[in-house]
Design a protein around this motif. Sequence first.
Motif, mmCIF file in Angstrom:
data_model
loop_
_atom_site.group_PDB
_atom_site.id
_atom_site.type_symbol
_atom_site.label_atom_id
_atom_site.label_comp_id
_atom_site.label_asym_id
_atom_site.label_seq_id
_atom_site.Cartn_x
_atom_site.Cartn_y
_atom_site.Cartn_z
ATOM 1 N N ALA B 409 -8.076 9.305 31.110
ATOM 2 C CA ALA B 409 -7.178 10.364 30.636
ATOM 3 C C ALA B 409 -7.330 10.571 29.137
ATOM 4 C CB ALA B 409 -5.734 10.009 30.983
ATOM 5 N N LEU B 410 -7.300 9.474 28.373
ATOM 6 C CA LEU B 410 -7.374 9.599 26.921
ATOM 7 C C LEU B 410 -8.755 10.087 26.474
ATOM 8 C CD1 LEU B 410 -5.252 6.545 25.753
ATOM 9 C CD2 LEU B 410 -4.731 8.951 25.418
ATOM 10 N N ASN B 411 -9.791 9.668 27.202
ATOM 11 C CA ASN B 411 -11.134 10.154 26.876
ATOM 12 C C ASN B 411 -11.249 11.652 27.103
ATOM 13 O OD1 ASN B 411 -12.601 8.029 25.848
ATOM 14 N ND2 ASN B 411 -13.080 7.203 27.873
ATOM 15 N N THR B 412 -10.651 12.117 28.193
ATOM 16 C CA THR B 412 -10.735 13.541 28.525
ATOM 17 C C THR B 412 -9.990 14.379 27.485
ATOM 18 O OG1 THR B 412 -10.721 12.859 30.825
ATOM 19 C CG2 THR B 412 -10.376 15.195 30.389
ATOM 20 N N VAL B 413 -8.763 13.951 27.190
ATOM 21 C CA VAL B 413 -7.988 14.671 26.184
ATOM 22 C C VAL B 413 -8.713 14.625 24.838
ATOM 23 C CG1 VAL B 413 -5.795 14.749 24.943
ATOM 24 C CG2 VAL B 413 -5.825 14.161 27.359
ATOM 25 N N GLY B 414 -9.201 13.413 24.509
ATOM 26 C CA GLY B 414 -9.898 13.243 23.235
ATOM 27 C C GLY B 414 -11.109 14.149 23.134
ATOM 28 N N ALA B 415 -11.858 14.279 24.232
ATOM 29 C CA ALA B 415 -13.048 15.134 24.222
ATOM 30 C C ALA B 415 -12.668 16.582 23.963
ATOM 31 C CB ALA B 415 -13.785 14.999 25.555
ATOM 32 N N ALA B 416 -11.574 17.022 24.586
ATOM 33 C CA ALA B 416 -11.131 18.408 24.376
ATOM 34 C C ALA B 416 -10.698 18.621 22.935
ATOM 35 C CB ALA B 416 -9.996 18.738 25.335
ATOM 36 N N MET B 417 -10.061 17.584 22.366
ATOM 37 C CA MET B 417 -9.536 17.695 21.003
ATOM 38 C C MET B 417 -10.630 17.850 19.958
ATOM 39 S SD MET B 417 -6.493 14.936 21.248
ATOM 40 C CE MET B 417 -4.821 15.411 21.719
ATOM 41 N N GLN B 418 -11.856 17.407 20.311
ATOM 42 C CA GLN B 418 -12.949 17.541 19.353
ATOM 43 C C GLN B 418 -13.681 18.872 19.498
ATOM 44 O OE1 GLN B 418 -15.375 13.885 19.910
ATOM 45 N NE2 GLN B 418 -13.454 13.177 20.784
ATOM 46 N N ARG B 419 -13.317 19.649 20.505
ATOM 47 C CA ARG B 419 -13.999 20.927 20.722
ATOM 48 C C ARG B 419 -12.997 22.062 20.549
ATOM 49 N NH1 ARG B 419 -15.893 16.974 23.500
ATOM 50 N NH2 ARG B 419 -18.137 16.653 23.775
ATOM 51 N N PRO B 420 -13.019 22.705 19.378
ATOM 52 C CA PRO B 420 -11.993 23.693 19.032
ATOM 53 C C PRO B 420 -11.713 24.724 20.115
ATOM 54 C CG PRO B 420 -13.369 23.264 17.140
ATOM 55 C CD PRO B 420 -13.967 22.491 18.284
ATOM 56 N N LEU B 421 -12.751 25.271 20.749
ATOM 57 C CA LEU B 421 -12.511 26.328 21.737
ATOM 58 C C LEU B 421 -11.797 25.776 22.960
ATOM 59 C CD1 LEU B 421 -15.811 28.424 21.607
ATOM 60 C CD2 LEU B 421 -13.501 29.088 20.860
ATOM 61 N N LEU B 422 -12.244 24.586 23.368
ATOM 62 C CA LEU B 422 -11.643 23.942 24.530
ATOM 63 C C LEU B 422 -10.190 23.588 24.235
ATOM 64 C CD1 LEU B 422 -12.763 23.166 27.279
ATOM 65 C CD2 LEU B 422 -13.310 20.904 26.376
ATOM 66 N N TRP B 423 -9.964 23.073 23.033
ATOM 67 C CA TRP B 423 -8.608 22.655 22.655
ATOM 68 C C TRP B 423 -7.687 23.876 22.546
ATOM 69 C CZ3 TRP B 423 -5.459 19.058 23.256
ATOM 70 C CH2 TRP B 423 -4.303 18.938 22.484
ATOM 71 N N LYS B 424 -8.224 24.938 21.966
ATOM 72 C CA LYS B 424 -7.438 26.164 21.843
ATOM 73 C C LYS B 424 -7.006 26.632 23.234
ATOM 74 C CE LYS B 424 -8.682 30.547 20.562
ATOM 75 N NZ LYS B 424 -9.597 31.455 19.866
ATOM 76 N N ALA B 425 -7.956 26.572 24.168
ATOM 77 C CA ALA B 425 -7.642 26.994 25.544
ATOM 78 C C ALA B 425 -6.590 26.081 26.162
ATOM 79 C CB ALA B 425 -8.922 26.988 26.379
ATOM 80 N N ALA B 426 -6.691 24.799 25.849
ATOM 81 C CA ALA B 426 -5.739 23.841 26.422
ATOM 82 C C ALA B 426 -4.332 24.100 25.893
ATOM 83 C CB ALA B 426 -6.180 22.414 26.097
ATOM 84 N N VAL B 427 -4.237 24.340 24.568
ATOM 85 C CA VAL B 427 -2.928 24.608 23.963
ATOM 86 C C VAL B 427 -2.345 25.891 24.536
ATOM 87 C CG1 VAL B 427 -1.746 25.175 21.803
ATOM 88 C CG2 VAL B 427 -3.473 23.366 21.840
ATOM 89 N N LYS B 428 -3.213 26.901 24.645
ATOM 90 C CA LYS B 428 -2.771 28.177 25.193
ATOM 91 C C LYS B 428 -2.312 27.999 26.638
ATOM 92 C CE LYS B 428 -4.133 32.997 24.934
ATOM 93 N NZ LYS B 428 -5.204 33.946 24.673
#
Lengths: 262, 472
Positions: B409-428
């Motif tokens: 779980a933490l690896n997956t979240v962490g991976a998204a957090m390092q990729r701005p587009l992915l993270w933006k999509a996640a926050v949205k």
Amino acid sequence: MPPNAPRSRTALFVTCLNDTLFPGTGRAAVTLLRRLGVEVDFPPGQSCCGQMHFNTGYRRETARLARHFVDTFGGYEEIVVPSASCAGMPAESYPLAAVGDPGLAREVAELAPRTYELTEYLTDRLGVEDVGAHFPHRVTYHPTCHSLRATRLGDRPHRLLRAVDGIDYVELPAAEECCGFGGTFSVKNPAVSGAMNGDKARHVLETGASVLAAVDNSCLMNIGGRLTKDGHPVRTLHLVEILARTAQDGPLPGLPVVEAAR
Amino acid sequence: MSRSFLGWPAFPEAAAREVGNRQLRENVRRATHTIRGKRAVLAAERPDWEQLRDSAAAIKDRVLAGLEGYLLQVEEKVTAAGGTVHWARDAAEANRIVTDLVRATGEREIVKVKSMLTEEIGLDAALEAAGINARETDLAATIVQLGDDLPSHVVVPALHRNRSEIRDIFAREMGRHGRPAPEGLTDDPAELAEAARLHLREKFLGAKVAVSGANFVVAETGTLVVVESEGNGRMCLTLADTLISVVGIEKTVPRWQDLEVLLQLLARNATGERMAPYTSTWTGTVDGDGPRDFHLVLVDNGRTRALADPVGRQALRCIRCGACMNTCPVYERTGGHAYGSVYPGPIGAILNPLLRGLDDPQTASLPYASTLCGACNEVCPVRIRFTDVLLDLRAQVADGGRHPVERVALNTVGAAMQRPLLWKAAVKGAGLLGPLLPARTPVPGWTDNRALPDVPGESFRTWWKRNEGERA
């Protein structure tokens, strides 16, 4: 901003929790900083400081997020963070996560002194205590563990609060005791966490305050969650959301107004 | 039959049980807050408090860096002073050595000076199995032993008991182990102390063999030191013919002069007193005075393992003052038993995994028995950075693969957090999904006694883009 304009000096690291669950804190930070003449920018590549990873034992993942943080904020002269625990990460935890990566360690060492928790930024960097705020409500303040012991804010938040026009500020009993959140602690040890939080909520109620303030929304989410669950109407607000309000805004809707008690 | 921590459940489970005991929580809260307050006053009155802490940490670090040399010096000096030194790798070996020594005297009834190490190795039970009845003489240790209980604190083992509980234990148990409690015993502290005094006096006067621990062992002279409040230890140390001192190897200090620093810190931190009422020192044997036969059993039992841990070794600086547990908000709600060891609180959360390893679920749960609030760091007289060690141990647990789901779980979240587009999509996505989620979605463990906040429809970054995007 025109494409060739010089990059603004001050970046807001809003933190992942604020971005998703407490956007009002970020908006208040922008409002307040601009009112005080700070040209603040929000680098959109930002995500998370990695505290959750670090505190749960995942150092390699933390190192990757530290790298991301350095890449995102390295170009700014100052980084302001409306969270004491996240603001403490670059100085306190990144050096430990960067063990074995001297390049990262060097960049972290360079960036950490430029990273400020928001109240520290106001009092030490901008040199203000009276930020022109108006908040005619009874407020108590919970000093979060990281604000006490990681970012060592001391009485800075209290000085800022006492300078607020119209506020009725009351001390919280046993203020310096942990609320029991501790990130994953509250999930891994729910019984103990619940007992600590229950005591904290009881102390908040003893003050008769209608607002509990702090500089970490994570702790406020914990204490506020308990107060709400037990049916108490006490509001939790990040300190900056109090400091951002002016006489023009008037009282906060839905809260009992107090006579000025300064 | 003595109880033991063997087979104790992991911290969250044991803690949940203790938290539910209102009387225990009140007892522990009251006791820790009393000592905490006294300690704070006495620490504040010393202008050189922080330097004392620095000195103590430096002394202990010097010992740990050259432990082998100091231990050999201890052996040489103790032997020269007429004592005998024994080396024990683990609890079983230590217990066997002590049992054999007692057997050789032919005695079946012996007295003990309060010692956390003998609790750690389960010495009382081992002696009992060999037909030897070892009676504790420290008041708190006596309460624990008579109540067939386990220690809950390193300085005040019966801290989890209140006066009326102690009265009941005395009235019920004293008669089965010697002089009974007086008729009509009340819970008045003076009456309880007098009952214990009379009960214990018989033991002191009858005992030919005493077993002690030690707070310090001074290498330059081979001298052992015990610090206590009641004088029971001194009675045992001076009245017995044979004295067996069982001591952890990390208790060594190089010189007498080091005691100047350590004794000042120990009393103020442990009990909130400027000086402990009794500080006894003994060196080998002297004709016509004190024990004729003296044995020192130096015990490892995981200490060299802890010493090999570069971050964790600072836990071996510990002088067992208990200040960390008195100030710990977690300990305050659980008491000591939740930690499944004679070392509870913050020091227990780091020392037990370091001594015993992280292979079993109980020790592996201890590094998480903390909110990382850091209150313990601020009171430790030898400047143990508890939070650093807790975090390092957590990393060892995580690297050991004990929490596979959490890691993914933490690896997956962490991976998204390092990729701005992915993270933006996640926050949205969180913002879009938030209002659609059933209100107050339960989260295991969290929502039992907390409501979750509502997920706002607009994240900060969306607001920023909406406003600033147009401004730019």
